[in-house]
Scaffold this motif. Structure first.
Motif, PDB file in Angstrom:
ATOM      1  N   LYS A  94       1.171  -1.637   0.367  1.00  0.00           N
ATOM      2  CA  LYS A  94       0.195  -0.015   0.303  1.00  0.00           C
ATOM      3  C   LYS A  94       1.102   1.499  -0.020  1.00  0.00           C
ATOM      4  O   LYS A  94      -0.172   2.525   0.158  1.00  0.00           O
ATOM      5  CB  LYS A  94      -0.783   0.115   0.943  1.00  0.00           C
ATOM      6  N   TYR A  95       1.951   1.163   0.200  1.00  0.00           N
ATOM      7  CA  TYR A  95       2.659   2.611   0.206  1.00  0.00           C
ATOM      8  C   TYR A  95       3.769   2.513  -1.493  1.00  0.00           C
ATOM      9  O   TYR A  95       3.906   1.247  -1.758  1.00  0.00           O
ATOM     10  CB  TYR A  95       3.735   2.487   0.875  1.00  0.00           C
ATOM     11  N   ASN A  96       3.969   3.020  -1.329  1.00  0.00           N
ATOM     12  CA  ASN A  96       5.494   4.165  -2.626  1.00  0.00           C
ATOM     13  C   ASN A  96       6.772   4.877  -2.306  1.00  0.00           C
ATOM     14  O   ASN A  96       6.502   5.549  -1.520  1.00  0.00           O
ATOM     15  CB  ASN A  96       4.563   5.058  -4.341  1.00  0.00           C
ATOM     16  N   ALA A 157      -2.963  -6.399  -0.913  1.00  0.00           N
ATOM     17  CA  ALA A 157      -2.689  -6.510  -1.586  1.00  0.00           C
ATOM     18  C   ALA A 157      -4.257  -6.698  -2.588  1.00  0.00           C
ATOM     19  O   ALA A 157      -5.229  -5.703  -3.446  1.00  0.00           O
ATOM     20  CB  ALA A 157      -1.537  -6.038  -2.767  1.00  0.00           C
ATOM     21  N   PRO A 161      -8.721  -2.809   0.087  1.00  0.00           N
ATOM     22  CA  PRO A 161      -9.399  -1.638  -0.656  1.00  0.00           C
ATOM     23  C   PRO A 161      -8.475  -0.378  -0.239  1.00  0.00           C
ATOM     24  O   PRO A 161      -8.034   0.215   1.116  1.00  0.00           O
ATOM     25  CB  PRO A 161     -10.400  -1.259  -0.410  1.00  0.00           C
ATOM     26  N   ASN A 162      -7.996   0.456  -1.138  1.00  0.00           N
ATOM     27  CA  ASN A 162      -7.178   1.104  -1.072  1.00  0.00           C
ATOM     28  C   ASN A 162      -8.414   2.361  -1.001  1.00  0.00           C
ATOM     29  O   ASN A 162      -7.639   3.422  -0.056  1.00  0.00           O
ATOM     30  CB  ASN A 162      -6.596   1.764  -2.259  1.00  0.00           C
ATOM     31  N   GLU A 163      -9.435   2.378  -0.920  1.00  0.00           N
ATOM     32  CA  GLU A 163     -10.227   3.497  -0.049  1.00  0.00           C
ATOM     33  C   GLU A 163      -9.933   3.354   0.906  1.00  0.00           C
ATOM     34  O   GLU A 163     -10.488   4.728   1.459  1.00  0.00           O
ATOM     35  CB  GLU A 163     -12.110   3.559  -0.971  1.00  0.00           C
ATOM     36  N   ILE A 165      -8.294   2.376   3.419  1.00  0.00           N
ATOM     37  CA  ILE A 165      -7.401   3.429   3.768  1.00  0.00           C
ATOM     38  C   ILE A 165      -7.557   4.814   4.153  1.00  0.00           C
ATOM     39  O   ILE A 165      -6.570   5.734   4.530  1.00  0.00           O
ATOM     40  CB  ILE A 165      -5.948   2.773   3.089  1.00  0.00           C
ATOM     41  N   GLU A 166      -7.456   5.340   2.633  1.00  0.00           N
ATOM     42  CA  GLU A 166      -7.657   6.726   2.288  1.00  0.00           C
ATOM     43  C   GLU A 166      -8.540   7.234   3.672  1.00  0.00           C
ATOM     44  O   GLU A 166      -8.616   8.059   3.653  1.00  0.00           O
ATOM     45  CB  GLU A 166      -8.259   6.919   0.863  1.00  0.00           C
ATOM     46  N   ASP A 175      -0.509   5.937  10.425  1.00  0.00           N
ATOM     47  CA  ASP A 175      -0.424   5.072   9.244  1.00  0.00           C
ATOM     48  C   ASP A 175      -0.697   4.030  10.554  1.00  0.00           C
ATOM     49  O   ASP A 175      -0.947   2.451  10.784  1.00  0.00           O
ATOM     50  CB  ASP A 175       0.955   4.506   8.939  1.00  0.00           C
TER      51      ASP A 175
END
Length: 272
Positions: A94-96, A157, A161-163, A165-166, A175
């Motif tokens: 989930k991180y870049n 992954a 869902p990314n949603e 987390i946002e 975090d």
């Protein structure tokens, strides 16, 4: 009613497979009730009358102390390895960050290297740090597990869902707070699956204790079983009975965690 009757063959087939899977454990118990010399006279299907003597032989070797050593090492090693794998997998999924792919592929590449190749360096490192002849190397040696990182990365992954987390960030969650409050409940089946696998590997670990531990009071179950017997006689029956006793925690843990194990395996095999 017809549906339940139609499932009978399936239940019967599963019951037969379950009995076949338990036969080795049953034979271990049966063989542990005989004198070692009797084991060479033929296949034993019924219990003998030497169980108490073999059990006394096991207890005289301070087997309960070795049992506690294995529980202590396996629980701490497993809990630490699962948490580190989950945190690392969360970061990769989930991180870049810079060199993310290179680092991830490097970790995966270590899976192709046999663990025995790094054993000499690990032993030298532990002796340099003054940790030889302690239980600490058995705990910290498996904390960084490449398979666990790969497993948790794929599971997070595909399952988180990314949603959400946002949304956690918008609510002002840190975090670590997102990981603890949002991610952990979702990935619980995967963590339980890893816990079962890591506990099994740690419980059965023989090579690392063999080369790092010389004090008998620090022996784990695999080392303790190999020492059962006297100077002039190897007590195979007592060893087999000790193996059966050592298998009980694994059976209990897998019995309670089997549903989560299957759910974790299925979830980890699917990537959206």
């Amino acid at each position: 009613m017809s549906i339940s009757i139609a499932k009978w063959p399936v239940y019967f087939f599963v019951a037969v497979l379950s009995l076949l899977a338990l036969i080795p454990f049953y034979m271990m118990i049966v063989m542990g009730t005989y004198v070692s010399e009797d084991l060479y006279t033929g296949l034993k299907l019924l219990p003998g009358n030497y169980f108490i003597e073999n059990f006394k032989s096991i207890m005289e070797q301070n087997f309960f102390k070795f049992y506690l050593n294995s529980v202590y090492v396996s629980v701490l090693n497993t809990v630490g390895a699962v948490l580190i794998s989950a945190l690392t997998g969360f970061a990769f999924a989930k991180y870049n960050f810079k060199a993310k792919k290179s680092l991830y592929y490097f970790i995966l590449g270590t899976l192709m290297i046999p663990s025995q190749l790094g054993l000499i360096g690990f032993v030298v490192e532990m002796r340099t740090l003054g940790l030889a002849n302690t239980l600490y190397p058995l705990i910290i040696g498996g904390l960084a597990n490449a398979f666990g990182v790969f497993w948790m990365t794929q599971y997070i992954a595909s399952s988180v869902p990314n949603e959400i987390i946002e949304s956690g960030r918008l609510d002002g969650c840190s975090d670590l707070g997102i990981f603890a409050r949002i991610v952990l409940p979702v990935i619980r089946p995967a963590m339980i699956t890893l816990f079962l696998l890591f506990f099994l590997w740690s419980w059965n670990n023989y090579l690392t204790p063999l080369v790092l531990i010389n004090k008998e009071s620090l022996y784990t179950i695999p080392l303790a079983i190999s020492t059962l017997g006297s100077e002039y006689r190897t007590d195979y029956s007592a060893r087999i009975l000790a193996l059966a006793i050592a298998t009980l925690p694994i059976l209990v843990i897998f019995g309670f965690g089997s549903k989560h194990l299957i759910r974790g395996l299925v979830g980890g095999s699917i990537k959206g």
